[in-house]
Design a protein around this motif. Structure first.
Motif, PDB file in Angstrom:
ATOM      1  N   LEU A   1      12.837  15.234   4.999  1.00 48.93           N
ATOM      2  CA  LEU A   1      11.531  14.764   5.464  1.00 48.93           C
ATOM      3  C   LEU A   1      10.443  14.995   4.417  1.00 48.93           C
ATOM      4  O   LEU A   1       9.508  14.193   4.299  1.00 48.93           O
ATOM      5  N   SER A   2      10.577  16.062   3.642  1.00 46.61           N
ATOM      6  CA  SER A   2       9.604  16.323   2.574  1.00 46.61           C
ATOM      7  C   SER A   2       9.637  15.210   1.529  1.00 46.61           C
ATOM      8  O   SER A   2       8.585  14.798   1.009  1.00 46.61           O
ATOM      9  N   GLN A   3      10.830  14.699   1.223  1.00 45.50           N
ATOM     10  CA  GLN A   3      10.949  13.591   0.281  1.00 45.50           C
ATOM     11  C   GLN A   3      10.282  12.340   0.848  1.00 45.50           C
ATOM     12  O   GLN A   3       9.560  11.627   0.144  1.00 45.50           O
ATOM     13  N   TRP A   4      10.552  12.072   2.113  1.00 43.37           N
ATOM     14  CA  TRP A   4       9.941  10.904   2.768  1.00 43.37           C
ATOM     15  C   TRP A   4       8.422  11.010   2.735  1.00 43.37           C
ATOM     16  O   TRP A   4       7.718  10.056   2.374  1.00 43.37           O
ATOM     17  N   ILE A   5       7.899  12.164   3.116  1.00 42.65           N
ATOM     18  CA  ILE A   5       6.451  12.347   3.202  1.00 42.65           C
ATOM     19  C   ILE A   5       5.800  12.285   1.828  1.00 42.65           C
ATOM     20  O   ILE A   5       4.666  11.799   1.683  1.00 42.65           O
ATOM     21  N   TYR A   6       6.498  12.726   0.805  1.00 42.05           N
ATOM     22  CA  TYR A   6       5.972  12.622  -0.559  1.00 42.05           C
ATOM     23  C   TYR A   6       5.753  11.155  -0.932  1.00 42.05           C
ATOM     24  O   TYR A   6       4.738  10.793  -1.533  1.00 42.05           O
ATOM     25  N   VAL A   7       6.705  10.299  -0.567  1.00 42.50           N
ATOM     26  CA  VAL A   7       6.538   8.868  -0.816  1.00 42.50           C
ATOM     27  C   VAL A   7       5.408   8.314   0.048  1.00 42.50           C
ATOM     28  O   VAL A   7       4.555   7.561  -0.422  1.00 42.50           O
ATOM     29  N   ALA A   8       5.382   8.718   1.334  1.00 43.51           N
ATOM     30  CA  ALA A   8       4.376   8.196   2.268  1.00 43.51           C
ATOM     31  C   ALA A   8       2.958   8.513   1.823  1.00 43.51           C
ATOM     32  O   ALA A   8       2.065   7.659   1.894  1.00 43.51           O
ATOM     33  N   GLN A   9       2.728   9.732   1.367  1.00 38.28           N
ATOM     34  CA  GLN A   9       1.374  10.113   0.987  1.00 38.28           C
ATOM     35  C   GLN A   9       0.920   9.422  -0.297  1.00 38.28           C
ATOM     36  O   GLN A   9      -0.274   9.395  -0.606  1.00 38.28           O
ATOM     37  N   ASN A  10       1.862   8.847  -1.038  1.00 41.84           N
ATOM     38  CA  ASN A  10       1.526   8.120  -2.254  1.00 41.84           C
ATOM     39  C   ASN A  10       1.568   6.603  -2.056  1.00 41.84           C
ATOM     40  O   ASN A  10       1.495   5.848  -3.022  1.00 41.84           O
ATOM     41  N   CYS A  11       1.705   6.176  -0.803  1.00 45.17           N
ATOM     42  CA  CYS A  11       1.642   4.752  -0.466  1.00 45.17           C
ATOM     43  C   CYS A  11       0.266   4.417   0.091  1.00 45.17           C
ATOM     44  O   CYS A  11      -0.336   5.233   0.796  1.00 45.17           O
ATOM     45  N   GLU A  12      -0.215   3.235  -0.235  1.00 44.72           N
ATOM     46  CA  GLU A  12      -1.451   2.740   0.340  1.00 44.72           C
ATOM     47  C   GLU A  12      -1.112   1.623   1.325  1.00 44.72           C
ATOM     48  O   GLU A  12       0.044   1.244   1.473  1.00 44.72           O
ATOM     49  N   SER A  13      -2.152   1.092   1.973  1.00 43.65           N
ATOM     50  CA  SER A  13      -1.931   0.010   2.937  1.00 43.65           C
ATOM     51  C   SER A  13      -1.206  -1.164   2.317  1.00 43.65           C
ATOM     52  O   SER A  13      -0.336  -1.784   2.930  1.00 43.65           O
ATOM     53  N   GLN A  14      -1.543  -1.471   1.056  1.00 42.68           N
ATOM     54  CA  GLN A  14      -0.951  -2.631   0.398  1.00 42.68           C
ATOM     55  C   GLN A  14       0.525  -2.448   0.074  1.00 42.68           C
ATOM     56  O   GLN A  14       1.251  -3.420  -0.076  1.00 42.68           O
ATOM     57  N   SER A  15       0.974  -1.201  -0.043  1.00 47.39           N
ATOM     58  CA  SER A  15       2.355  -0.942  -0.470  1.00 47.39           C
ATOM     59  C   SER A  15       3.214  -0.331   0.638  1.00 47.39           C
ATOM     60  O   SER A  15       4.225   0.313   0.363  1.00 47.39           O
ATOM     61  N   LEU A  16       2.830  -0.563   1.901  1.00 49.06           N
ATOM     62  CA  LEU A  16       3.603   0.000   3.008  1.00 49.06           C
ATOM     63  C   LEU A  16       5.014  -0.575   3.096  1.00 49.06           C
ATOM     64  O   LEU A  16       5.892   0.025   3.724  1.00 49.06           O
ATOM     65  N   SER A  17       5.236  -1.718   2.475  1.00 49.85           N
ATOM     66  CA  SER A  17       6.588  -2.277   2.451  1.00 49.85           C
ATOM     67  C   SER A  17       7.564  -1.316   1.769  1.00 49.85           C
ATOM     68  O   SER A  17       8.754  -1.285   2.108  1.00 49.85           O
ATOM     69  N   LEU A  18       7.072  -0.532   0.821  1.00 53.35           N
ATOM     70  CA  LEU A  18       7.931   0.463   0.170  1.00 53.35           C
ATOM     71  C   LEU A  18       8.415   1.478   1.188  1.00 53.35           C
ATOM     72  O   LEU A  18       9.597   1.862   1.196  1.00 53.35           O
ATOM     73  N   LEU A  19       7.521   1.930   2.064  1.00 58.20           N
ATOM     74  CA  LEU A  19       7.894   2.903   3.088  1.00 58.20           C
ATOM     75  C   LEU A  19       8.910   2.299   4.054  1.00 58.20           C
ATOM     76  O   LEU A  19       9.829   2.987   4.509  1.00 58.20           O
ATOM     77  N   LEU A  20       8.764   1.018   4.354  1.00 59.26           N
ATOM     78  CA  LEU A  20       9.711   0.352   5.245  1.00 59.26           C
ATOM     79  C   LEU A  20      11.118   0.323   4.652  1.00 59.26           C
ATOM     80  O   LEU A  20      12.105   0.278   5.389  1.00 59.26           O
ATOM     81  N   HIS A  21      11.210   0.341   3.320  1.00 54.70           N
ATOM     82  CA  HIS A  21      12.519   0.298   2.660  1.00 54.70           C
ATOM     83  C   HIS A  21      13.038   1.689   2.289  1.00 54.70           C
ATOM     84  O   HIS A  21      14.139   1.797   1.730  1.00 54.70           O
ATOM     85  N   CYS A  22      12.290   2.735   2.614  1.00 55.47           N
ATOM     86  CA  CYS A  22      12.729   4.087   2.270  1.00 55.47           C
ATOM     87  C   CYS A  22      14.006   4.537   2.980  1.00 55.47           C
ATOM     88  O   CYS A  22      14.718   5.391   2.440  1.00 55.47           O
ATOM     89  N   PRO A  23      14.348   4.010   4.178  1.00 60.23           N
ATOM     90  CA  PRO A  23      15.665   4.364   4.712  1.00 60.23           C
ATOM     91  C   PRO A  23      16.799   3.972   3.768  1.00 60.23           C
ATOM     92  O   PRO A  23      17.844   4.634   3.748  1.00 60.23           O
ATOM     93  N   ILE A  24      16.598   2.908   2.986  1.00 63.42           N
ATOM     94  CA  ILE A  24      17.598   2.527   1.989  1.00 63.42           C
ATOM     95  C   ILE A  24      17.552   3.482   0.801  1.00 63.42           C
ATOM     96  O   ILE A  24      18.568   4.047   0.391  1.00 63.42           O
TER      97      ILE A  24
END
Length: 330
Positions: A293-316
């Motif tokens: 979860l720490s890895q996930w949250i590290y990516v999430a906190q560095n995503c903005e509204s415009q790049s939320l698609s990256l978070l959607l693909h983080c399960p991959i």
């Protein structure tokens, strides 16, 4: 109007995060209030009509009380947001309730309404007692049922991981920047060979998830469908906005975890957080779940509204090769 321009305009309205987590208005507010009133009186109906069916009544008694409490909390949170409270001032548990209750109401409200009809109780209540996963919401489940049913849902979502991965691979040659294309291909090679990229490697290709080729408003219809099903979302029209709001809401919960720390989360909370973000936590210790979860949250906190698609693909990117996922489907 381009997607990032729309997002920029939306981000200027209201409090931080309110473009994903909005207060109730109009018809939705009316329906939630009606469900609240119905659930409030439903226990008396059950007690009157089913005095001898104690086991069924007990399930519904506990479930309706919990659902009543959750709806009450949902309405309170909505009122707070309407009064100007910032989403960033909500606690993690408040955000989880605000995220889950609408889904629970969509699932359980029709069943409760049917059960309240004359004579329908004698058929519907035994059926929903025998099939709680399909007919009831989480308020009516035991702790073990919550885990068991989450595993069932996770299995269904896992069947769409490979198609989403293939959708990503199919567009890699359309990346114009050779440096970004090489970084993206390197990530795909790692995933294909059974390992995961680092979070920094994932963030290095964030710009590819703003517009073309992997922005949520720029991917193919097949990719959109697979992505929705991978997150357990409806594939009906409006998929892009549904996915974008889903990712934004999860990101708000991620930031709440970051604010409050891990001590506020029980083992059950950690398991539910992993399931929601695409990782089966079955067999994992609390420490292992926190690490992921720490890895996930590290990516999430560095995503903005415009790049939320990256978070959607983080399960991959973060869990495609995780053994606790693969064991469910192999």
């Amino acid at each position: 109007m381009r997607f990032h321009s729309i997002v920029r305009q939306l981000s200027l309205k209201g409090t931080p995060g309110s473009r994903y987590v909005k207060p109730l208005t109009g018809v939705k507010e009316y329906l939630v209030q009606k469900c609240f009133a119905f659930v409030q009186g439903y226990e008396k109906v059950l007690e009157t009509k089913f005095p001898s069916a104690f086991k069924i009544y007990q399930v519904f008694s506990v479930g309706t009380k919990t659902l009543y409490t959750d709806i009450k909390e949902y309405i309170r949170i909505s009122s707070s947001l309407s009064a100007g409270k910032s989403v960033r001032d909500l606690q993690r548990k408040e955000l989880e309730v605000y995220f889950q209750v609408p889904k629970d109401l969509v699932k359980v409200a029709p069943i409760l309404l049917l059960a309240a009809l004359p004579f329908a109780n004698y058929v519907i209540l035994p059926v929903i007692y025998l099939f709680p996963r399909k007919c009831l919401s989480s308020q009516f489940w035991t702790l073990q049922q919550k885990v068991d049913f989450a595993v069932v849902y996770q299995k269904k979502k896992l069947h769409f991981y490979r198609p989403v991965f293939r959708n990503l691979q199919a567009r890699v040659q359309t990346i114009e920047d050779p440096d970004l294309r090489d970084k993206c291909q390197n990530i795909f090679y790692k995933l294909g060979s059974g390992v995961h990229p680092t979070t920094d490697e994932v963030l290095n290709i964030k710009s590819l998830f703003v517009n073309k080729p992997y922005g949520v408003f720029n991917i193919s219809a097949t990719h959109l469908f697979n992505l929705c099903r991978m997150h357990g979302l409806s594939a009906l029209p409006g998929k892009q906005w549904r996915l974008w709001k889903h990712a934004g809401f999860i990101r708000e919960m991620d930031l709440a975890i970051l604010r409050e720390g891990w001590k506020s989360m029980s083992h059950h909370d950690l398991r539910q957080a992993c399931f929601l973000r695409g990782l089966s936590p079955v067999g994992l210790s609390s420490e292992e779940m926190i690490t992921w979860l720490s890895q996930w949250i590290y990516v999430a906190q560095n995503c903005e509204s415009q790049s939320l698609s990256l978070l959607l693909h983080c399960p991959i990117f973060l869990s495609y090769n995780y053994s606790s996922n693969w064991v469910l489907i192999h």
